[in-house]
Design a protein around this motif. Structure first.
Motif, PDB file in Angstrom:
ATOM      1  N   ARG A  65       0.947  -1.108  -0.126  1.00 52.61           N
ATOM      2  CA  ARG A  65       0.001   0.108   0.117  1.00 52.61           C
ATOM      3  C   ARG A  65       0.944   1.196   0.007  1.00 52.61           C
ATOM      4  NH1 ARG A  65      -4.683   0.975   4.579  1.00 52.61           N
ATOM      5  NH2 ARG A  65      -5.571   2.815   3.682  1.00 52.61           N
ATOM      6  N   GLU A 110       2.053   1.855  -3.672  1.00 51.95           N
ATOM      7  CA  GLU A 110       1.024   2.481  -4.389  1.00 51.95           C
ATOM      8  C   GLU A 110       0.848   3.774  -4.197  1.00 51.95           C
ATOM      9  OE1 GLU A 110      -2.035  -0.280  -3.420  1.00 51.95           O
ATOM     10  OE2 GLU A 110      -1.373  -2.003  -4.398  1.00 51.95           O
ATOM     11  N   HIS A 111       1.171   4.092  -3.092  1.00 51.58           N
ATOM     12  CA  HIS A 111       0.918   5.579  -2.845  1.00 51.58           C
ATOM     13  C   HIS A 111       1.982   6.351  -2.453  1.00 51.58           C
ATOM     14  CE1 HIS A 111      -3.577   4.761  -3.002  1.00 51.58           C
ATOM     15  NE2 HIS A 111      -3.330   3.838  -2.110  1.00 51.58           N
ATOM     16  N   ARG A 112       3.360   6.157  -2.930  1.00 52.62           N
ATOM     17  CA  ARG A 112       4.410   6.564  -2.665  1.00 52.62           C
ATOM     18  C   ARG A 112       4.609   7.975  -3.382  1.00 52.62           C
ATOM     19  NH1 ARG A 112       9.794   3.365  -4.779  1.00 52.62           N
ATOM     20  NH2 ARG A 112      10.564   5.180  -4.204  1.00 52.62           N
ATOM     21  N   GLY A 157       2.629  10.318  -3.138  1.00 52.93           N
ATOM     22  CA  GLY A 157       1.793  11.285  -2.184  1.00 52.93           C
ATOM     23  C   GLY A 157       2.482  11.283  -1.033  1.00 52.93           C
ATOM     24  N   GLY A 165       1.967  13.393   3.741  1.00 51.48           N
ATOM     25  CA  GLY A 165       1.378  12.885   2.838  1.00 51.48           C
ATOM     26  C   GLY A 165       0.539  14.033   1.944  1.00 51.48           C
ATOM     27  N   THR A 200      -1.831  13.251  -0.284  1.00 50.72           N
ATOM     28  CA  THR A 200      -3.131  12.669  -0.654  1.00 50.72           C
ATOM     29  C   THR A 200      -3.752  11.897   0.652  1.00 50.72           C
ATOM     30  OG1 THR A 200      -2.361  10.552  -1.411  1.00 50.72           O
ATOM     31  CG2 THR A 200      -2.457  12.400  -2.927  1.00 50.72           C
ATOM     32  N   SER A 201      -4.745  11.902   0.691  1.00 46.53           N
ATOM     33  CA  SER A 201      -5.589  11.118   1.870  1.00 46.53           C
ATOM     34  C   SER A 201      -5.247   9.698   1.843  1.00 46.53           C
ATOM     35  CB  SER A 201      -7.121  11.066   1.806  1.00 46.53           C
ATOM     36  OG  SER A 201      -7.528  10.505   0.592  1.00 46.53           O
ATOM     37  N   GLU A 202      -5.054   9.041   0.727  1.00 43.51           N
ATOM     38  CA  GLU A 202      -4.708   7.722   0.421  1.00 43.51           C
ATOM     39  C   GLU A 202      -3.184   7.526   0.927  1.00 43.51           C
ATOM     40  OE1 GLU A 202      -5.776   9.309  -1.979  1.00 43.51           O
ATOM     41  OE2 GLU A 202      -7.818   8.436  -2.628  1.00 43.51           O
ATOM     42  N   ALA A 203      -2.237   8.411   0.585  1.00 47.99           N
ATOM     43  CA  ALA A 203      -0.856   8.260   1.011  1.00 47.99           C
ATOM     44  C   ALA A 203      -0.844   8.483   2.760  1.00 47.99           C
ATOM     45  CB  ALA A 203      -0.167   9.292   0.676  1.00 47.99           C
ATOM     46  N   ARG A 204      -1.615   9.462   3.182  1.00 53.72           N
ATOM     47  CA  ARG A 204      -1.604   9.529   4.775  1.00 53.72           C
ATOM     48  C   ARG A 204      -2.153   8.296   5.395  1.00 53.72           C
ATOM     49  NH1 ARG A 204      -3.334  14.830   3.154  1.00 53.72           N
ATOM     50  NH2 ARG A 204      -5.470  14.281   3.283  1.00 53.72           N
ATOM     51  N   ALA A 264      -2.109   5.233   4.343  1.00 54.35           N
ATOM     52  CA  ALA A 264      -1.317   4.342   4.056  1.00 54.35           C
ATOM     53  C   ALA A 264      -0.092   4.216   5.155  1.00 54.35           C
ATOM     54  CB  ALA A 264      -0.498   4.266   2.916  1.00 54.35           C
TER      55      ALA A 264
END
Length: 268
Positions: A189, A192-194, A196, A249, A251-255, A257
């Motif tokens: 995960r 995938e969001h590195r 951000g 982060g 993005t919310s997804e990066a945070r 993760a």
């Protein structure tokens, strides 16, 4: 002068010094050298000498045809090499006989069946001799891998230690597998969001290490490496978080993760 009585040796105590052993030998090459000596001496029967890899039979031939070597230096060299090869065979015998006993017992042979073939008189003597034979393959890891004393007590003690170590290693591997099942998806995960996450060089380095090991992470050593890299990423992101005084982060997804990785590491 009165001698002090010697204290009895503890049956499980390992040998103080490892015995001198021949160890590994290029037996076929040595037999070939001895064959050459007999060929050079024009031994008329050398054509009947067993093949180089038939060590026992070749030694018997060399023994019975020792007088075919007329040169004293050749006789001396051949005899010394034969002594060495017989010692090598002696060293191998215990381990192979112990394995044969193990196979016999696995095939439901009773200790009474092994009495005559082990050249002893009682079932208990057969059991004790078979136990002592296993000493050739054991060492005492708790005392610096010293050789095991050839007593039933010492052998059983060493085998119990080996079984305990093997059990501990299995438990550690099972724990590592369970831990990996939790770590792998969290690491994936992060990758995938590195984009951000913080682009700090250290964060980038550790994410690259995760990316390198994660696709083929199958061994306990690789499991440990992956967790080490994940901890390093969390550590570097936590530093960045403290510097910026807010969650890392873009993005919310990066945070999310990062937060999942931090939580998993804190639980470990």
């Amino acid at each position: 002068m009165v001698r002090r009585p010697q204290k009895p040796t503890t049956p499980t105590k390992p040998l103080v010094k490892p015995p001198v052993r021949i160890g590994s030998l290029p037996t076929s090459a040595l037999i070939a050298e001895l064959r050459k000596l007999h060929e050079d001496a024009e031994d008329p029967d050398v054509g009947r000498m067993p093949a180089d890899d038939e060590l026992y039979q070749a030694l018997l031939y060399l023994e019975t045809h020792a007088n075919a070597l007329k040169n004293e230096d050749a006789r001396r060299k051949a005899a010394i090499t034969r002594v060495q090869l017989w010692e090598y065979l002696r060293e191998q015998a215990d381990a192979h006989q112990a394995k044969a006993v193990e196979h016999a017992r696995a095939a439901k042979a009773e200790w009474a069946d092994l009495v005559p073939v082990l050249a002893v008189r009682t079932r208990s003597a057969a059991y004790n001799k078979a136990t002592r034979l296993r000493a050739a393959t054991l060492s005492d890891a708790s005392r610096g891998d010293l050789p095991v004393r050839r007593t039933p007590e010492a052998v059983l003690h060493a085998e119990r230690q080996a079984a305990a170590r093997a059990s501990a290693e299995r438990r550690a591997e099972e724990t590592a597998v369970r831990r990996h099942a939790l770590i792998a998806p969290v690491a994936q995960r992060l990758l995938e969001h590195r984009a951000g996450l913080d682009d700090d060089d250290d964060v980038t380095y550790w994410l690259d290490e995760i990316a390198a090991v994660l696709p083929n992470c199958m061994t306990p050593t690789q499991f440990v490496s992956l967790e080490t890299y994940l901890k390093a990423v969390v550590r570097e992101l936590a530093k960045a978080e403290r510097r910026m005084a807010h969650t890392v982060g873009t993005t919310s997804e990066a945070r999310l993760a990062y937060m999942a990785a931090a939580e998993l590491i804190s639980e470990g």
